[in-house]
Scaffold this motif. Structure first.
Motif, short mmCIF file in Angstrom:
data_model
loop_
_atom_site.label_atom_id
_atom_site.label_comp_id
_atom_site.label_asym_id
_atom_site.label_seq_id
_atom_site.Cartn_x
_atom_site.Cartn_y
_atom_site.Cartn_z
N VAL A 1 9.30 1.92 6.96
CA VAL A 1 8.03 1.30 7.34
C VAL A 1 7.25 0.95 6.08
CG1 VAL A 1 5.89 1.55 8.64
CG2 VAL A 1 7.99 2.61 9.48
N LYS B 1 -1.85 -4.14 2.58
CA LYS B 1 -3.29 -4.18 2.77
C LYS B 1 -3.88 -5.40 2.10
CE LYS B 1 -7.46 -1.37 2.69
NZ LYS B 1 -8.05 -0.04 2.46
N ASP C 1 0.81 -1.22 0.00
CA ASP C 1 0.00 0.00 0.00
C ASP C 1 0.85 1.27 0.00
OD1 ASP C 1 -2.78 1.19 0.42
OD2 ASP C 1 -1.66 2.08 2.07
N GLN D 1 3.60 -0.62 4.61
CA GLN D 1 2.21 -0.94 4.94
C GLN D 1 1.61 -1.82 3.85
OE1 GLN D 1 -0.60 1.75 7.01
NE2 GLN D 1 -1.72 1.80 5.08
N THR E 1 -5.01 -3.89 7.39
CA THR E 1 -3.67 -3.49 6.98
C THR E 1 -2.66 -4.00 8.02
OG1 THR E 1 -3.86 -1.36 8.12
CG2 THR E 1 -4.45 -1.43 5.78
N ARG E 2 -1.43 -4.12 7.58
CA ARG E 2 -0.36 -4.58 8.46
C ARG E 2 0.90 -3.79 8.13
NH1 ARG E 2 1.79 -9.54 10.57
NH2 ARG E 2 3.76 -8.92 11.58
N ARG E 3 1.61 -3.34 9.17
CA ARG E 3 2.84 -2.59 8.98
C ARG E 3 4.03 -3.42 9.43
NH1 ARG E 3 1.13 3.46 11.24
NH2 ARG E 3 -0.49 3.85 9.66
N ASP E 4 5.12 -3.27 8.69
CA ASP E 4 6.37 -3.95 9.04
C ASP E 4 7.49 -2.93 8.87
OD1 ASP E 4 8.13 -5.85 9.78
OD2 ASP E 4 7.74 -7.22 8.11
N THR E 5 8.54 -3.05 9.70
CA THR E 5 9.66 -2.11 9.68
C THR E 5 10.94 -2.82 9.29
OG1 THR E 5 8.62 -0.79 11.43
CG2 THR E 5 10.97 -0.43 11.02
#
Length: 679
Positions: free
Chosen positions: A245, A249, A227, A247, A282-286
C-alpha cells in the motif's frame, strides 16, 4: 561609566590638531601708513577682544566635537546596578537553515545562497576579536566550535543542502550550549521558517542572550510527496503473492492530476499506476506482485512531480524467508497434532523439545513457540519466555488440564497472564469467533450462517483481573475465554482454555485449527521496519547476532562504510549509527562476507509541506521573550552591542553631541561678531 572599546581613547590625542592650528593662526595687528585716506572706500571696524573670544569658542567646539566622536567609537555605557562588566568581546551563534526547502528560489537566487550572504553581512559588523558559531541542521560536532571571522566565512562556503530538519526549540537549545561565559552573547536564526519548525508552543530563551530571527521569503510551491508505504502481509514467502500500500499526499492548494507512479523491486519493475489527488488530501494505492526469491528485497516507489523532487521516491527493504522456524515444547503423552500440521508444509521447520530437556539458548531463532500440554512449567521457562516476548516473540499455550492448577497459576502469573479459577467438565461449544481479528481476517471468502465452531469437553475458567491487553478470538457462552491474545512485553501470548488431547474437546481436529495455527506462525516473529528516516537516531533492529572475539559488523553503501555500535537486548541485536548516515538509499549490514540485513533510509517528509510561518506567527511564538523578528525584505537587522547585558549605552548621545559641536563651529564662523562695514 565604562567603555566597551577603550582602545579608541588613544584617538583623543587628535585633540592637539585644532590646538596647534589655533596657535599658529594668531593674528598680529600692524600699523600701515597711507599718504591719503581718501583712497579708502570702506573700512571694516573690528575689536580685537571679540575676535579672541570667537577664536576660543571655535577652538572649544572643535575640541569637543573630536572628543565626543572618539567617545562614540569607544562606546561608553553605564553598567547595570553600577556593576562593572569585565567582558568586552562578543560571542555570536548564527543558524543557517540548510534543509530541502532552502533550495527554493526567489528574486535573489536560492534561499540558501541568500542565507549565506546575510550571515556574512552580520559577521562583518562585529569586531576582529569576536568569536562565531556556525550552526546548520546537521548538528555536527564541528559546529560546537567557536571560529574567527575568516574561519567562519570558510565554513559557511562549505554548507550544502541537508536532508535533516530541526525545530526552533532544538536550534535555540543547541545555540545556548555554546553561548556560555561572560561575553556579550548573540543568537541569529536565518531561515524560511516552515510551519514544521514549530510545535505551536512558545519558545524558551535565555535572558542573557540577544536573539534575532531573520525570515527569508519564498514562494509557496505545489508539491506531491510519497508519504509512506506498508505491506499487508507481515510474512513473506518465496513466490507468494504480495500487496504493498502506497500513500501519497498533496501539499498544494490545487488538485494534482494523473501523477505517474512506479514500483520497482531489485531494479525490476513490478507495477505502474497513476493517481489524482485533491488539494491538501491523501490518496492510497495498492500494488500486487509476486515471484520474489528468498533473500533481501530492495524496493523503490517513485513518481514524477516538479519542481520539488526530493520526496518523489521512497526506499524500503524486506526479507523473503526461505522457511519459518517453529518450536514445540511438549509435555508427556501429547498427541501428534502439532507435528502433523507443520510437517505437512515444507515452508515450516518444526523443532520439538520435551518438557524435561528444553534448549533455552535457541529461543530467539524461532518465530513461534508452542507450549503443548506441559505438566509442570517451571519458573526458569517463564523467565526465558519473558525475555523472548520482550524481543517481540509469539507464544501459544495449550495447557494440560490434568496438571496442578497452583503450579500453573505461578507460571501464568509470572507472564502477567490471567490465573486459572477452576476446571469445568460440562461440555460446551464456542459461540463466537472474531473474523475481523488479524488471525482470521481474509481467511474465509464467505462466512456461512450456521458456522460450525469447536466444542470443549473440559476447559479452564480464568480470573480476568485486567482485560485491557486482552483480545478474544474464540469465546464461550457468557463471554468466557476459549482462545485469546494477550500482549506481553513487545510480543504476544495466545492462551487456550483447553488442551489438544482427545478428551479435552475437538479443537485439534476441527477445521478452524489449521488456519488458526498457520496464521499464528505467519504473523509471528520480529518484523523489521520497512524503512527509516535520516536524522532520527533510531536503533536498527535485527535478529540476535553472535559476534566472535575479532568480528565486527560493517554498514556500507556506495563510497560509504562505518562500523556501528552493537548492543544485545531481549534476544535481538540493536545497531546504532547515530548521525553518520547522510544520504537516502540502501545500506548493507555485513559480518565478514555474510549479509546480515539491508536497511533503507529516506529523507524526512516534514520538509514536503512548503507553507511558512508568517511574521505574526513568529511574534506569537516569541511571546514576551527577548527574541526579535525581522523580515528580510522589509527590515534591517539592528545590533545593540551588548545593550541587553551592560545596561545603558551612551554612544548615540556622544555621536549627537559631536554633530552639535560641529554645527556650533559652523555657526560661530559665519555669524559671530560679523564686522560692520562703513564708507
Amino acid at each position: 561609566m565604562n567603555f566597551l572599546y577603550p582602545g579608541f581613547l588613544f584617538a583623543l590625542l587628535s585633540v592637539a590638531i585644532p590646538v596647534i592650528i589655533h596657535l599658529f593662526n594668531f593674528r598680529k595687528f600692524k600699523k600701515v601708513y597711507f599718504s591719503n585716506v581718501q583712497l579708502l572706500k570702506e573700512v571694516e571696524q573690528q575689536h580685537s577682544s571679540k575676535e579672541k573670544i570667537k577664536n576660543l569658542l571655535i577652538l572649544l567646539s572643535r575640541i569637543l566635537a573630536i572628543i565626543f566622536l572618539v567617545l562614540a567609537f569607544a562606546q561608553p555605557y553605564i553598567p547595570v546596578a553600577n556593576q562593572k562588566i569585565s567582558s568586552l568581546n562578543n560571542t555570536v551563534s548564527i543558524y543557517v537553515d540548510n534543509s530541502y526547502s532552502m533550495e527554493a528560489v526567489n528574486k535573489d537566487g536560492s534561499l540558501l545562497d541568500e542565507a549565506k550572504r546575510r550571515a556574512k553581512e552580520l559577521v562583518a559588523d562585529f569586531g576582529i576579536n569576536d568569536r562565531f558559531q556556525l550552526l546548520t541542521n546537521d548538528f555536527e560536532g564541528k559546529h560546537q566550535r567557536l571560529l574567527s571571522k575568516d574561519e567562519f566565512f570558510k565554513a559557511l562556503d562549505d554548507v550544502q543542502i541537508s536532508s535533516i530538519s530541526r525545530n526552533l526549540q532544538q536550534i535555540i537549545n543547541r545555540q545556548a550550549s555554546v553561548l556560555t561565559g561572560a561575553a556579550n552573547k548573540y543568537s541569529f536564526l536565518i531561515s524560511d521558517f516552515q510551519r514544521n519548525m514549530s510545535n505551536g508552543k512558545q519558545l524558551q530563551t535565555k535572558d542573557d542572550i540577544q536573539y534575532s530571527v531573520l525570515k527569508l521569503n519564498a514562494t509557496t510551491l505545489p508539491n506531491v510527496a510519497v508519504d509512506s508505504v506498508w505491506m499487508l502481509s507481515p510474512n513473506h514467502q518465496p513466490g507468494a503473492s504480495e500487496k504493498l500500500v502506497v500513500q501519497l499526499k498533496n501539499y498544494s492548494e490545487e488538485e494534482a492530476q494523473r501523477i505517474p507512479l512506479k514500483l520497482t523491486i531489485n531494479n525490476q519493475q513490478k507495477g505502474l499506476s497513476s493517481a489524482t489527488i485533491a488539494a491538501g488530501k491523501t490518496r492510497r494505492d495498492t500494488f500486487s506482485f509476486s515471484g520474489l526469491a528468498a533473500g533481501w528485497q530492495k524496493g523503490v516507489i517513485s513518481m514524477k512531480d516538479f519542481p520539488v523532487t526530493f520526496d518523489d521516491s521512497l526506499f524500503f527493504s524486506f526479507k523473503v524467508e526461505q522457511s519459518r522456524s517453529v518450536l514445540s515444547i511438549n509435555g508427556p503423552g501429547v498427541g501428534s497434532y502439532i507435528k502433523a500440521l507443520f510437517g505437512a508444509d515444507h515452508y515450516y521447520k518444526l523443532t520439538e523439545n520435551p518438557e524435561s530437556n528444553i534448549n533455552y539458548n535457541g529461543f530467539a531463532d524461532y518465530g513461534l513457540i508452542v507450549l503443548n500440554g506441559l505438566k509442570n512449567p517451571s519458573s526458569g521457562l517463564a523467565q526465558q519466555l519473558k525475555s523472548y516476548l520482550n524481543g517481540g516473540g509469539t507464544v501459544a499455550v495449550f495447557p494440560d488440564l490434568d496438571a496442578d492448577i497452583q503450579s500453573y497459576n505461578a507460571f501464568l502469573s509470572s507472564l502477567s497472564l490471567p490465573v486459572i479459577d477452576n476446571l469445568n467438565k460440562a461440555e460446551t461449544k464456542v459461540d463466537r469467533i472474531d473474523l475481523q481479528h488479524p488471525i482470521f481476517k481474509g481467511v474465509f471468502e464467505q462466512v456461512p450462517k450456521n458456522l460450525d465452531l469447536p466444542t470443549a469437553t473440559r476447559y479452564f475458567s480464568f480470573k480476568e483481573s485486567n482485560s485491557a491487553n486482552k483480545e478474544s478470538i474464540l469465546s464461550l457462552p457468557a463471554g468466557k475465554l476459549f482462545f485469546g491474545r494477550y500482549g506481553v512485553g513487545n510480543g504476544s501470548v495466545f492462551l487456550s482454555a483447553t488442551g489438544l488431547g482427545n478428551g479435552d474437546g475437538n479443537l485439534a481436529r476441527h477445521p478452524v485449527f489449521v488456519p488458526l495455527m498457520y496464521r499464528l506462525a505467519l504473523n509471528s516473529g520480529r518484523e523489521s521496519a520497512l524503512y527509516y528516516y535520516l536524522g532520527n537516531e533510531y536503533a536498527l533492529a535485527t535478529k540476535k547476532i553472535n559476534l566472535g572475539k575479532n568480528q565486527t559488523l560493517k554498514l556500507s553503501a556506495n563510497n560509504f562504510e562505518v562500523i556501528p555500535e552493537v548492543r544485545q537486548l531481549n534476544g535481538k541485536s540493536l545497531i546504532y549509527v547515530a548521525d553518520q548516515i547522510k544520504r537516502s538509499g540502501f545500506y548493507n549490514l555485513n559480518m565478514a562476507d555474510s549479509l546480515v540485513g539491508v536497511y533503507a533510509f529516506n529523507s524526512g517528509r516534514t520538509e514536503s509541506d512548503l507553507h511558512y510561518l508568517s511574521k505574526t506567527a513568529l511574534d506569537s511564538l516569541a511571546g514576551k521573550s527577548n527574541l526579535k523578528i525581522f523580515d528580510a525584505d522589509k527590515d534591517a537587522v539592528k545590533l545593540l552591542a551588548g545593550a541587553n547585558k551592560i545596561g545603558q549605552t551612551l554612544w548615540k548621545l556622544c555621536l549627537i553631541l559631536s554633530l552639535i559641536f560641529i554645527a556650533a563651529e559652523i555657526l560661530l564662523i559665519r555669524f559671530f561678531n560679523k564686522p560692520k562695514k562703513t564708507i
